[in-house]
Enzyme design. Sequence first.
Site, short mmCIF file in Angstrom:
data_model
loop_
_atom_site.label_atom_id
_atom_site.label_comp_id
_atom_site.label_asym_id
_atom_site.label_seq_id
_atom_site.Cartn_x
_atom_site.Cartn_y
_atom_site.Cartn_z
N GLY A 79 -30.78 -4.62 26.26
CA GLY A 79 -31.27 -4.38 24.90
C GLY A 79 -32.72 -3.89 24.88
N ARG A 143 -26.01 -1.16 28.98
CA ARG A 143 -25.66 -2.50 29.45
C ARG A 143 -24.73 -2.48 30.66
NH1 ARG A 143 -27.77 -6.46 26.71
NH2 ARG A 143 -28.28 -6.21 24.50
N ASP A 174 -29.78 -10.95 33.36
CA ASP A 174 -28.63 -10.36 34.05
C ASP A 174 -29.03 -9.11 34.83
OD1 ASP A 174 -26.64 -12.20 33.25
OD2 ASP A 174 -26.51 -11.25 31.29
N LYS A 200 -37.98 -8.20 30.97
CA LYS A 200 -37.84 -7.66 29.61
C LYS A 200 -36.83 -8.47 28.82
CE LYS A 200 -34.47 -6.11 28.45
NZ LYS A 200 -33.11 -5.70 28.11
N THR A 201 -37.06 -8.78 27.63
CA THR A 201 -36.09 -9.19 26.61
C THR A 201 -36.82 -9.82 25.44
OG1 THR A 201 -34.19 -10.50 25.97
CG2 THR A 201 -35.49 -11.45 27.74
N ASP A 203 -35.56 -11.83 23.59
CA ASP A 203 -35.05 -13.19 23.42
C ASP A 203 -35.99 -14.26 23.95
OD1 ASP A 203 -32.92 -11.73 22.58
OD2 ASP A 203 -31.50 -12.45 24.06
#
Length: 540
Positions: A79, A143, A174, A200-201, A203
């Site tokens: 993402g 993804r 992941d 990175k994320t 979240d």
Amino acid sequence: IQSNNFHSLRTKYQPELPQLLQLEELDTKTETIQVNPKIREMFPFLCKDEVKAVTFQGADANENLIRAPLRIGCVLSGGQAAGGHNVIVGIYEQIKRRHPNSQLFGFLKGPIGIYTGKYEELKDDTINYFKNRGGFDMIQSGRHKIETEEQFKKSLQYCQLLKLDGLVVIGGDDSNTNACLLAEYFLKNNCQTCVVGCPKTIDGDLKNEFVEVSFGFDTACKTYSELIGNIMLDTVSSKKYYHFIRLMGRSASHIALECALLTRPTWAYIGEEVEKNKTSLIQIVTQLSDLIEKRYKQNKNHGVILVPEGLIEFIDEVKILIKEINQILASNKWESDQVFDNILTKLTPESSKLLQFLPRSISDQLLLDRDPHGNVQVAKIETEKLLIEMVKAELIRRKYAGKFSAISHYYGYEGRCAFPTKFDCDYCYSLGVNAAILIENKFTGVMSCIRNLHQNPSEWNAAGFPLVTMMDVETRKGKSVPVIKKALVDLEGPLFKFYQLNRDKWAFHDYYHPVGPIQFEGDQVPPFLINGKGFEFEEV
Ligand code: FBP
């Protein structure tokens, strides 16, 4: 036109680098680090000798040193998260400083670009255009996972064909697990390309003792907090709506907690707490209805409720249902229109009852799509609407005398590609520079880590930590596989504790705190970091 003006203003900003990374010469210092024995067995080449972390320190300039040009590939994976472009800009500017003939290649559309050999050489014009800009549109993301032997083989062939000294994988848990598998495969097959990950994320769940925060989290939280603050001002002005705001951030509730600390909502659910207390869906609805009734008695018919998108997965009975569905789907294949009826016959009676009770839009989502990493796509589950409907029904059942007028919102994609905050601009640029230095020094299977982030950027320090040290063994699709463990909200940590201490006060005495838009100049507040570093315990 306005945004073009702002864009050109932002492209002029030169991200700040830690003093250490500005030095011409660096010495590396390595330190042996422990690895889970099961992970050692899974990565025999990366763990052949002692596994070492690397840090840097300044060294004397060496005028006789002749540097060769570096060739690096990079990929954006998963993402979008604000700042990804700056990682690439950091790599580029660093390798060009090292040698003007160095080259950077961007693999297109995520990891699929690596094993299909789709890439583009990145040059000054592209780099300058995307500097400090949100989005992943420079080379796009995807993804896909590098999974099959054929995909690993092809990835190796394209990296060799391009004579890459290194490949930088910019991704979440992941994707970095995948990066580690690739590093192992390259070593096993004598490929010289080093693989380095960058955290990175949005979240915020890729953090551990080595990674203080993942990039994009700060921008996302500040973007959502601006919007939440606007809603707060609206609702205290009209005093007639309850706003249920679902916030992105797959499993962990870091985003919801950070936004709650910044804006002080009427209530914020934290998925991890719901899981710990085994709170059921009915209990959540009862709590919310109690809160609404109590506020009504204070003459308040308005409020702002934050709902993390991962909440649904933490609710005990839903978690059990998802687990059962995953197991059933792993060993059965049906046409999509037959899945619902067939699954019902195989679920335990409790789960079957729940699946039938949930609105069809929600049960369909739980049943069908998983992303390539096996995750339920919670971004598509409208938990906020489910809660509104259930609370409405409960209030009718209670013969509630007040008014309950609720509006649902989802803040997700709009936070992933905003212009990165100054923090994310500087952090990402430094991650990129550091990744290039790690590759120049031939480190592979490591994560580029920038630390000490609660200080000014000039004081940040840089390191490379082996990805294998961040791994655990998990069962996915019935198999034991190595994965980087997602960090959940620490219910014993200072951030949650602070929220817990204050939330009852915030619930009944509107302490709303509209933070306003992201500021790019002047004093900057970094995100709250692991262990609450950088968090000021402001009494409210
Ligand atoms: P990453 O873990 O790849 O960074 O993605 C995070 C995320 O933004 C989640 O917060 C969200 O649930 C999901 O991606 C949405 O995925 P998609 O972009 O595929 O709809």
